[in-house]
Scaffold this active site. Structure first.
Site, PDB file in Angstrom:
ATOM      1  NE  ARG A   1      -0.510 -44.559  16.057  1.00 28.05           N
ATOM      2  CZ  ARG A   1      -1.367 -43.549  16.009  1.00 28.05           C
ATOM      3  NH1 ARG A   1      -1.308 -42.658  15.021  1.00 28.05           N
ATOM      4  NH2 ARG A   1      -2.270 -43.383  16.965  1.00 28.05           N
ATOM      5  CD  GLU A   2      -0.404 -39.167  17.143  1.00 29.49           C
ATOM      6  OE1 GLU A   2      -1.425 -39.855  17.017  1.00 29.49           O
ATOM      7  OE2 GLU A   2      -0.158 -38.166  16.436  1.00 29.49           O
TER       8      GLU A   2
ATOM      9  CG  HIS B   1      -2.687 -47.042  14.810  1.00 32.76           C
ATOM     10  ND1 HIS B   1      -2.610 -46.110  13.810  1.00 32.76           N
ATOM     11  CD2 HIS B   1      -3.767 -46.713  15.562  1.00 32.76           C
ATOM     12  CE1 HIS B   1      -3.603 -45.238  13.954  1.00 32.76           C
ATOM     13  NE2 HIS B   1      -4.316 -45.587  15.002  1.00 32.76           N
TER      14      HIS B   1
ATOM     15  CG  ASP C   1      -4.313 -50.604  18.771  1.00 30.99           C
ATOM     16  OD1 ASP C   1      -4.887 -51.558  19.341  1.00 30.99           O
ATOM     17  OD2 ASP C   1      -3.459 -49.889  19.318  1.00 30.99           O
TER      18      ASP C   1
ATOM     19  CB  SER D   1      -9.863 -46.513  17.291  1.00 27.84           C
ATOM     20  OG  SER D   1      -9.852 -45.156  17.637  1.00 27.84           O
TER      21      SER D   1
ATOM     22  CG  HIS E   1      -5.355 -41.101  20.159  1.00 25.36           C
ATOM     23  ND1 HIS E   1      -4.071 -41.604  20.209  1.00 25.36           N
ATOM     24  CD2 HIS E   1      -5.328 -40.137  19.208  1.00 25.36           C
ATOM     25  CE1 HIS E   1      -3.307 -40.975  19.329  1.00 25.36           C
ATOM     26  NE2 HIS E   1      -4.045 -40.072  18.704  1.00 25.36           N
TER      27      HIS E   1
ATOM     28  CG  HIS F   1      -4.076 -35.190  18.345  1.00 23.22           C
ATOM     29  ND1 HIS F   1      -2.840 -35.024  17.776  1.00 23.22           N
ATOM     30  CD2 HIS F   1      -4.441 -36.462  18.070  1.00 23.22           C
ATOM     31  CE1 HIS F   1      -2.484 -36.143  17.169  1.00 23.22           C
ATOM     32  NE2 HIS F   1      -3.440 -37.036  17.320  1.00 23.22           N
TER      33      HIS F   1
ATOM     34  CG  HIS G   1       4.955 -18.960  46.241  1.00 19.03           C
ATOM     35  ND1 HIS G   1       4.419 -19.836  45.328  1.00 19.03           N
ATOM     36  CD2 HIS G   1       4.109 -17.906  46.275  1.00 19.03           C
ATOM     37  CE1 HIS G   1       3.303 -19.324  44.826  1.00 19.03           C
ATOM     38  NE2 HIS G   1       3.095 -18.145  45.379  1.00 19.03           N
TER      39      HIS G   1
END
Lengths: 390, 390
Positions: free
Chosen positions: B14-15, B74, B94, B136, B195, B197, B291
């Site tokens: 979806r996103e 969604h 959603d 949402s 959620h 970004h 290291h």
């Protein structure tokens, strides 16, 4: 919050040289240092002169380049290293020593008291040399906080200018960093620097939390390059501070960021990540119809960063099945084609149907809009608008 | 802290489809969904059936694939969208609606009361359909908290299973997310989803802060793909939780992560970022001498993530001017060549001198080690050790 007064120590030429791909020639070091200076970072940290003969020559050269930024070098906490550092002419010496039980066991074998004695000896020397002195504990997050505070209070008494909290393995969370820096802020008067690795994705947020808690200096590198997957990236820290208020980063020359990212990426042989802050190719793209519609009305609806402030532009992607008719109407207006709302809605339906089967290009969308436009002109001829003939 | 009980809602389908480069065929959607299911994410969110005819078919197909993960879609908060969503056979719906003054002004034009009325109507329908219901608010961070709480308390009363906090523009900081989720946790009994970004680099830290504050669900996508530079990446969230305790992610099939990242990168036509969490090529590389020495003794000195747990291996880079003699000695042992400490120190000096002038390859280091080894054998012939003949 002390966000108004902070300084960036860019370590591309020290931590960044520890990135697996990095090899900087003397000319490239000068070029990077000058770009960082033009961007406006307040400090530039370079590799210890003890690493190799050329490293020593480069350190000497960078220290005498006449930059506005102060040049620092980063050495182990012992007298020989400190003397060699001062001899290069740097404006500051960053001392580092491991304080976690892991590093004390596997790297050196000193007790906390021995570390304090060592610091005393080295700082006593440095304080006569007119350089900025920083004392930092490697792997601070896995060190006993009581050990850390004892050491920091001791070096604070010795007149160190700055102490460093280093999340050397990238394990800290913003809550932990905030708590540690806040507690330290209460105990000492020296400035506080934060150095954070990004293994667990919190290097930017941790640097920001450190500033919120009273830290004054943050270590960065261009694209975040460093050991493993690196540290707080310069551009990412800028994005975070800008997101809080563009005023916080007004002291920097923001349009130079993209040139720094591109040049360093080229030198170390990597691509700028597609999703990089500000300079990744996707950073200012908008796609879903709802987003495109709102951004066309007012970019701040879905943008916390204004691309113009970084010398960049946004891109609204309209040739796909998630598109909307407002985005298509805007594209028609950009092209100067004149269509009715009904025509735009019909073309949007056609675009969605085509883009449903395979990826569509903007060219193909433009062709559909032009065809409808010419069809209109043929059915109902009118002179081209002045906007159409330039 | 409620980190023990959390669920991942992967939104690559979806996103992720809103990433500028993304076009998923039905076959690719099935492949990605099955890989996510095998990895163990608890939910898979897919594009609304209203986006296009094929999107509807794909949603229907994915909902009936028989995955262990629940399939969600969604949609905008209106009755038509909700009915179309339920009709596809998904296990959850959603709902999303903008609540910031910016989005209310430029996207839809509803008041807070009208949003609550709309939610009431849609949830009343959904609650008769046997699906999980989430409500949402888009752009939650720029919404008036009092508006948010009114809306969330109202939908909580209506029996919604889950409410979502969405940092749609990527502006939130961990402190802000923690404060907002904590306050919400006190007011409602429904589950809480986050959620976030990544425009300002805090998507992973913000998701983690939400869980610390009592959130139960986190949205991710593979490589973080989504609008602009994307959202919380699946691998980044895993790295963060593992960094706190490997037990927290023991429920997932970790070695599948690299295959997910590689396959999705290939499908959307990007490279995995060089500095990507866990799967970037630099993630498990070690370079500086200090290291390398410590990692050779005990990898946990400089590693919060064990590469073995992800089906990956570490790489200790020794052919450069920051190298140290412990690293070179270890390389000699790997090759089965037998040299004195003095010889190793001399070869290390030679390596630093050569690598000071130009980039050096491991081949060249190996050649120097072998030459010294053969020189020893010629000066003082002895039978090869059993380790050397296999």
């Amino acid at each position: 919050m002390s966000l108004e007064h902070y300084f960036i120590i860019d370590s591309t030429l020290r931590e960044g040289e520890q990135f697996v791909n990095a090899f900087f020639t003397p000319e490239q070091k000068v070029e990077i240092a000058q770009m960082l200076d033009a961007f406006g970072v307040e400090y530039i940290e370079v590799t210890t002169p003890l690493a190799s003969p050329q490293s020593e020559k480069d350190c000497r050269m960078l220290a005498r380049l006449g930059l506005r930024a102060k040049v620092l070098t980063h050495v182990r906490c012992n007298l020989e290293d400190a003397k060699r550092a001062v001899d290069t002419g740097v404006q500051g010496v960053d001392l580092v020593i491991g304080t976690s039980s892991k590093l004390r066991q596997f790297s050196h074998h000193l007790t906390i008291d021995e570390i304090i004695d060592r610091a005393q000896e080295v700082l006593a020397f440095l304080s006569t040399q007119g350089v900025e002195m920083r004392f930092s504990t490697e792997d601070s997050l896995r060190s006993d906080p009581q050990d850390l505070f004892r050491i920091y209070e001791a070096v604070d008494q010795m007149g160190v200018h700055r102490v460093g909290i280093a999340d050397t393995i990238g394990i800290g969370t913003p809550h932990q960093i905030y708590a540690l820096v806040s507690a330290l802020r209460q105990r000492i008067r020296a400035d506080i620097e934060f150095h954070g690795h990004n293994d667990t994705g919190c290097a930017i947020a941790n640097a920001y939390a450190a500033l919120e808690a009273g830290a004054t200096h943050v270590d960065t590198s261009v694209l975040g390059i460093g050991e493993r997957n690196g540290i707080t990236p310069l551009g990412g820290l800028i994005a975070r501070l800008y997101g809080t208020s563009p005023q916080l980063v007004a002291k920097y020359n923001l349009p130079l960021l993209v040139h720094l990212d591109r040049r360093v990426a080229e030198i170390v042989g990597v691509d700028i990540p597609f999703n990089n802050y500000i300079t990744g190719f996707a950073a200012f793209t908008h796609k879903a119809g709802i987003h495109a519609k709102a951004v066309l009305n007012d970019p701040s609806t879905y943008e916390v960063l204004r691309p113009e402030d970084f010398g960049l532009t946004r891109y609204i992607h309209v040739a796909h099945r998630l598109t909307g008719w407002n985005a298509i109407r805007h594209r028609a207006e950009q092209l100067g084609v004149n269509l009715s709302d009904e025509q735009i809605r019909e073309i949007t339906r056609q675009i969605k149907a085509l883009a449903d089967v395979q990826a569509l290009t903007l060219d193909e969308v433009d062709r559909m809009l032009w065809q409808a436009h010419y069809h209109n002109l043929e059915s109902n001829p009118t002179p081209l608008s002045s906007g159409g003939i330039a």
